[in-house]
Write an enzyme that holds these catalytic residues in place. Structure first.
Site, PDB file in Angstrom:
ATOM      1  CD  GLU A  25      -3.735  -6.550   1.668  1.00  0.00           C
ATOM      2  OE1 GLU A  25      -3.929  -5.404   2.079  1.00  0.00           O
ATOM      3  OE2 GLU A  25      -3.899  -7.568   2.379  1.00  0.00           O
TER       4      GLU A  25
ATOM      5  CG  HIS B  43      -1.909  -1.115   1.230  1.00  0.00           C
ATOM      6  ND1 HIS B  43      -2.928  -1.181   0.310  1.00  0.00           N
ATOM      7  CD2 HIS B  43      -2.051  -2.206   2.019  1.00  0.00           C
ATOM      8  CE1 HIS B  43      -3.660  -2.264   0.530  1.00  0.00           C
ATOM      9  NE2 HIS B  43      -3.146  -2.906   1.560  1.00  0.00           N
TER      10      HIS B  43
HETATM   11  O1  G3I Z   1     -20.131  -4.664   6.483  1.00  0.00           O
HETATM   12  C1  G3I Z   1     -20.366  -3.367   7.049  1.00  0.00           C
HETATM   13  C2  G3I Z   1     -21.737  -2.881   6.682  1.00  0.00           C
HETATM   14  O2  G3I Z   1     -22.695  -3.730   7.263  1.00  0.00           O
HETATM   15  C3  G3I Z   1     -21.886  -1.443   7.166  1.00  0.00           C
HETATM   16  O3  G3I Z   1     -23.097  -0.930   6.724  1.00  0.00           O
HETATM   17  C4  G3I Z   1     -20.779  -0.561   6.627  1.00  0.00           C
HETATM   18  C5  G3I Z   1     -20.828   0.859   7.159  1.00  0.00           C
HETATM   19  O4  G3I Z   1     -19.576   1.487   7.108  1.00  0.00           O
HETATM   20  O5  G3I Z   1     -19.531  -1.119   7.006  1.00  0.00           O
HETATM   21  C6  G3I Z   1     -19.328  -2.411   6.501  1.00  0.00           C
HETATM   22  O6  G3I Z   1     -18.099  -2.881   6.905  1.00  0.00           O
HETATM   23  C7  G3I Z   1     -16.972  -2.300   6.266  1.00  0.00           C
HETATM   24  C8  G3I Z   1     -16.227  -3.410   5.541  1.00  0.00           C
HETATM   25  O7  G3I Z   1     -15.025  -2.913   5.005  1.00  0.00           O
HETATM   26  C9  G3I Z   1     -17.052  -4.031   4.419  1.00  0.00           C
HETATM   27  O8  G3I Z   1     -17.336  -3.078   3.460  1.00  0.00           O
HETATM   28  C10 G3I Z   1     -16.114  -1.680   7.314  1.00  0.00           C
HETATM   29  O9  G3I Z   1     -16.761  -0.544   7.866  1.00  0.00           O
HETATM   30  C11 G3I Z   1     -14.789  -1.247   6.718  1.00  0.00           C
HETATM   31  O10 G3I Z   1     -13.906  -0.822   7.749  1.00  0.00           O
HETATM   32  C12 G3I Z   1     -14.156  -2.417   6.000  1.00  0.00           C
HETATM   33  O11 G3I Z   1     -12.947  -1.973   5.412  1.00  0.00           O
HETATM   34  C13 G3I Z   1     -12.086  -3.004   4.982  1.00  0.00           C
HETATM   35  C14 G3I Z   1     -10.778  -2.924   5.750  1.00  0.00           C
HETATM   36  O12 G3I Z   1      -9.893  -3.915   5.270  1.00  0.00           O
HETATM   37  C15 G3I Z   1     -10.966  -3.149   7.247  1.00  0.00           C
HETATM   38  O13 G3I Z   1      -9.740  -3.047   7.876  1.00  0.00           O
HETATM   39  C16 G3I Z   1     -11.818  -2.791   3.518  1.00  0.00           C
HETATM   40  O14 G3I Z   1     -13.018  -2.969   2.770  1.00  0.00           O
HETATM   41  C17 G3I Z   1     -10.763  -3.786   3.046  1.00  0.00           C
HETATM   42  O15 G3I Z   1     -10.395  -3.474   1.733  1.00  0.00           O
HETATM   43  C18 G3I Z   1      -9.536  -3.663   3.942  1.00  0.00           C
HETATM   44  O16 G3I Z   1      -8.569  -4.574   3.527  1.00  0.00           O
HETATM   45  C19 G3I Z   1      -7.351  -4.594   4.277  1.00  0.00           C
HETATM   46  C20 G3I Z   1      -6.828  -6.016   4.231  1.00  0.00           C
HETATM   47  O17 G3I Z   1      -7.800  -6.906   4.705  1.00  0.00           O
HETATM   48  C21 G3I Z   1      -5.540  -6.151   5.043  1.00  0.00           C
HETATM   49  N1  G3I Z   1      -4.555  -5.168   4.642  1.00  0.00           N
HETATM   50  C22 G3I Z   1      -5.020  -3.800   4.592  1.00  0.00           C
HETATM   51  C23 G3I Z   1      -6.259  -3.671   3.717  1.00  0.00           C
HETATM   52  C24 G3I Z   1      -6.696  -2.237   3.600  1.00  0.00           C
HETATM   53  O18 G3I Z   1      -7.107  -1.716   4.827  1.00  0.00           O
END
Ligand code: G3I
Length: 406
Positions: free
Chosen positions: A325, A297
């Site tokens: 990633e 990243h």
């Molecule tokens: O599922 C809920 C949903 O029910 C709700 O309405 C919504 C409101 O904000 O949130 C949804 O959850 C979100 C989830 O993604 C699914 O979309 C979380 O808030 C959000 O924090 C989460 O973010 C993910 C993040 O990891 C969490 O740390 C990102 O999509 C995902 O791309 C990201 O991926 C990570 C890797 O796993 C590990 N390395 C870093 C990378 C980037 O942060």
């Protein structure tokens, strides 16, 4: 009156064409161009040559006009983009394979799969030979209550990989983040948590047995200063949770490659050193470990120059490596200069993997800015992906192609 009715008639004929507009960075003119010749609101159609005009943000018209202006090539693989657009017609997974890699892939997420414009590009396995679920195989999604497993989201991504003949990376078994509270807030004995990890990793990996090329079994175990993250796993089990998870995964699917996945190990530093030492320790103890994931990243203009050397350093320990990633973010708004720097940054990152035999492939952390995680986490930053929010390829796309030697 007659004049007026002719005008209406002409208007009626022209209307379908007039209404179609190119998005920002889309083509809007040039010899042989039959598409829209006007741009969506806020953008202007900039002529670069007789062969190529492009929609650019209104405020950028002057600075872009001095950019080089090659016509887009219909057969090449890659030439220089005039500004914010890609000119490469190469397919990235094909290129990666021609370079001896297993795949070029992308993260994707279930909520994105109802976007038909998105899936039209995602489903092309000459472009993407591998996918990773961004969220739906994580602990909170797969075992939200103890012992109650739900695989519907993960299955959707696994089935997509299967029907598109793409490799699948499993992400992930054990991570401090996106844990259900019964895990993160539980107070367990070492024996209890051992059994919980074994059950989770074993059930998850068994469910996808035979479908997953590689699992991120342990994700992000270290802090940036090289100390261990003090999450429920480390606090209860010390470093042994890593081998507990890896052993459970190996038993569940002996053919899946087992990875530790981490960020900020792409340059020499305390965190990379700690992970390297962990790899050495695990190998000396014959703990099953096949690969190290370099998340990558990055920030535009700040891609570590030592990336290739770091990939080689880890590979020298007898593991494969992968870029898992990749994205390269910038402070918004994007400018032609930032997009050109981003192209160089993508090129250098891909070239590093290309140059290291043990680097098996590259995954971008979603291919379009429309679904990037970056703006939600880093306020004011974004535009990190190789395609923009309208699914137009950016110069970064050409950088990837060049990085694969095209
Ligand atoms: O599922 C809920 C949903 O029910 C709700 O309405 C919504 C409101 O904000 O949130 C949804 O959850 C979100 C989830 O993604 C699914 O979309 C979380 O808030 C959000 O924090 C989460 O973010 C993910 C993040 O990891 C969490 O740390 C990102 O999509 C995902 O791309 C990201 O991926 C990570 C890797 O796993 C590990 N390395 C870093 C990378 C980037 O942060």
């Amino acid at each position: 009156m007659l004049k007026l009715s002719i005008s209406f008639a002409a208007l009626a004929v022209l209307l379908p064409f007039v209404q179609a507009q190119s998005p920002v960075w889309g083509q809007c003119g040039g010899i042989g161009w039959t598409g829209p010749t006007t741009c969506t609101t806020g953008n202007v159609c900039q002529e670069y040559s007789a062969y190529y005009s492009q929609c650019i943000p209104s405020g950028q018209a002057t600075s872009v006009s001095s950019a080089p202006s090659p016509p887009p090539s219909s057969h090449s693989s890659t030439s220089t983009a005039p500004s914010g657009a890609s000119t490469s017609s190469a397919k990235l997974n094909q290129l990666a394979k021609s370079k001896g890699k297993l795949y070029f892939g992308t993260a994707t997420d279930n909520s994105e799969l109802s976007d038909t414009g998105y899936t039209a590009i995602l489903d092309d396995n000459t472009m993407f030979g591998q996918i990773t679920p961004a969220n739906s195989m994580k602990w909170d999604a797969t075992e939200p209550e103890q012992g109650q497993f739900t695989f519907s989201g993960g299955d959707q991504i696994a089935n997509l990989a299967k029907s598109n003949s793409m490799l699948l990376r499993g992400h992930n078994c054990v991570w401090y983040n996106q844990l259900p509270s019964w895990v993160s807030s539980g107070s367990f004995t070492a024996a209890q948590l051992t059994s919980i990890i074994q059950n989770h990793c074993s059930t998850l990996v068994t469910h996808y047995k035979g479908q997953v090329y590689a699992w991120d079994v342990v994700n992000e175990p270290f802090n940036d200063d090289g100390t261990w993250r003090t999450d429920v796993f480390y606090n209860t089990l010390g470093t042994s949770y890593v081998s507990i998870a890896l052993n459970a995964a190996r038993q569940a699917d002996p053919n899946a490659k087992l990875y530790i996945n981490e960020y900020n190990i792409e340059y020499v530093g305390a965190k990379a050193t700690s992970l390297l030492n962990l790899v050495k320790t695990l190998k000396s103890q014959s703990v099953p470990l096949d690969g190290i994931g370099f998340q990558c990243h990055f920030i535009v203009g700040q891609v570590p120059t030592g990336l290739q050397s770091q990939l080689s350093t880890f590979a020298a320990q007898g593991v494969e490596v992968a870029i898992t990633e990749l994205d390269i973010r910038m402070t918004l708004p994007s400018t032609p200069a930032l997009l050109q720097q981003q192209k160089t940054d993508y090129q250098n990152t891909i070239a590093a993997c290309s140059a290291v035999e043990a680097c098996v492939g590259v995954t971008v952390w979603d291919w379009t800015d429309k679904y990037s995680w970056v703006p939600n986490t880093f306020s004011g930053q974004g535009a990190a992906c190789p395609w923009d929010q309208n699914f137009a390829k950016k110069p970064a796309y050409d950088g990837i192609a060049i990085g694969f030697g095209n």
